[in-house]
Design a protein around this motif. Structure first.
Motif, PDB file in Angstrom:
ATOM      1  N   THR A  80     -13.316 -44.690  22.483  1.00  0.00           N
ATOM      2  CA  THR A  80     -13.388 -44.257  23.739  1.00  0.00           C
ATOM      3  C   THR A  80     -12.379 -44.559  24.830  1.00  0.00           C
ATOM      4  O   THR A  80     -11.863 -45.797  24.557  1.00  0.00           O
ATOM      5  N   TRP A  81     -11.986 -43.882  25.527  1.00  0.00           N
ATOM      6  CA  TRP A  81     -10.758 -44.118  26.654  1.00  0.00           C
ATOM      7  C   TRP A  81     -11.508 -43.980  27.801  1.00  0.00           C
ATOM      8  O   TRP A  81     -11.819 -43.220  28.466  1.00  0.00           O
ATOM      9  N   ASP A  85      -7.378 -46.913  30.663  1.00  0.00           N
ATOM     10  CA  ASP A  85      -6.848 -47.103  29.343  1.00  0.00           C
ATOM     11  C   ASP A  85      -5.683 -45.751  29.083  1.00  0.00           C
ATOM     12  O   ASP A  85      -4.801 -46.068  28.577  1.00  0.00           O
ATOM     13  N   ILE A  86      -6.138 -44.721  29.523  1.00  0.00           N
ATOM     14  CA  ILE A  86      -5.361 -43.557  29.432  1.00  0.00           C
ATOM     15  C   ILE A  86      -3.825 -43.706  30.155  1.00  0.00           C
ATOM     16  O   ILE A  86      -2.828 -43.619  29.793  1.00  0.00           O
ATOM     17  N   THR A  89      -1.681 -46.614  29.058  1.00  0.00           N
ATOM     18  CA  THR A  89      -1.051 -46.417  27.695  1.00  0.00           C
ATOM     19  C   THR A  89       0.038 -45.182  27.868  1.00  0.00           C
ATOM     20  O   THR A  89       1.154 -45.379  27.317  1.00  0.00           O
ATOM     21  N   ARG A 165      -1.851 -44.690  18.497  1.00  0.00           N
ATOM     22  CA  ARG A 165      -3.131 -44.637  19.233  1.00  0.00           C
ATOM     23  C   ARG A 165      -3.524 -43.506  20.184  1.00  0.00           C
ATOM     24  O   ARG A 165      -4.578 -43.058  20.365  1.00  0.00           O
ATOM     25  N   MET A 166      -2.287 -42.522  20.421  1.00  0.00           N
ATOM     26  CA  MET A 166      -2.605 -41.313  21.447  1.00  0.00           C
ATOM     27  C   MET A 166      -2.577 -40.246  20.583  1.00  0.00           C
ATOM     28  O   MET A 166      -2.573 -39.299  21.374  1.00  0.00           O
ATOM     29  N   ASN A 221     -10.503 -35.233  30.518  1.00  0.00           N
ATOM     30  CA  ASN A 221     -11.145 -36.443  30.144  1.00  0.00           C
ATOM     31  C   ASN A 221     -12.328 -36.338  31.303  1.00  0.00           C
ATOM     32  O   ASN A 221     -13.577 -36.674  31.231  1.00  0.00           O
TER      33      ASN A 221
END
Length: 227
Positions: A80-81, A85-86, A89, A165-166, A221
């Motif tokens: 989960t982001w 986090d988004i 990154t 991760r993305m 999101n």
């Protein structure tokens, strides 16, 4: 009687593990699971046609990439982001891709430029067919090629770790038609900068490209979490 060496068996097992990881990665990237979903081993074994051993080995590979999270005692889950986090990154990824683009503009070979040009044409064709899965694979290769062309192994390995991760978030950012065509146009501009050997322009374009990706993912999101 022909004897099979243990090393040969290991290679075969690794090949199966990697094939399972590739297929599972596709499912994760292309929206086969909601964020925070638990990976059901029995269902995945049936879907992928494998036993639990290669599936678990594949999951461990994807844990290392950041596409899967292990919760001891509970199992494997999709990550989960949070908004932070988004943002954090993508901020790092933009800096890495910008530097890679600047270096690549100076170091890219004629053969690599030809491949990048071919990828652009194929991406355009995939867009016209509205074939997002194929477009994403081509798009991912274009970014990967730029990281290779930078000729900096430390930069490339760091980029691969963060970018891994993305994948799922980058795939989803093009599901809006207007954002998809904008991304395609940005790739055309990046290609032009590569051909002109303009490192400063390439860096600026890639950083801008990643900021747009970040903003698209954040809006998506927010829409998914707002009642």
């Amino acid at each position: 009687m022909t004897m099979i060496s243990p090393s040969a068996i290991a290679v075969q097992r690794d090949t199966l593990q990697q094939r399972v990881a590739i297929r599972l990665r596709e499912l994760l990237v292309q929206g086969g699971f909601e964020p925070g979903s638990k990976l059901n081993e029995r269902e995945l074994c049936e879907q992928l046609g494998v036993s639990r051993t290669p599936l678990r080995e594949a999951i461990r590979l994807l844990v290392a990439e950041g596409l899967v999270v292990l919760d001891p005692g509970r199992g494997a889950f999709t990550p989960t982001w949070s908004k932070d986090d988004i943002s954090d990154t993508f901020e790092l990824l933009g800096a890495l891709e910008g530097l890679a683009g600047e270096l690549a503009a100076q170091r890219i070979t004629t053969e690599e430029l030809a491949e990048l040009t071919a990828l652009q044409h194929e991406m355009q064709a995939a867009y016209e067919r509205r074939d997002l899965p194929n477009y994403y694979q081509l798009n991912a290769r274009a970014h990967d090629l730029l990281s290779e062309a930078a000729r900096n192994p430390v930069l490339r390995e760091t980029w691969k770790q963060v970018n891994g991760r993305m994948h799922a978030l980058r795939f989803r950012s093009n599901q809006d038609q207007s954002k998809w065509i904008k991304a395609l146009d940005e790739h055309a501009q990046i290609l032009a900068a590569m051909k002109a050997r303009d490192g400063a322009a390439a860096r600026q374009l890639l950083e801008q490209h990643l900021r747009r990706k970040r903003d698209a993912v954040l809006r998506l999101n927010l829409a998914e979490t707002t009642p």
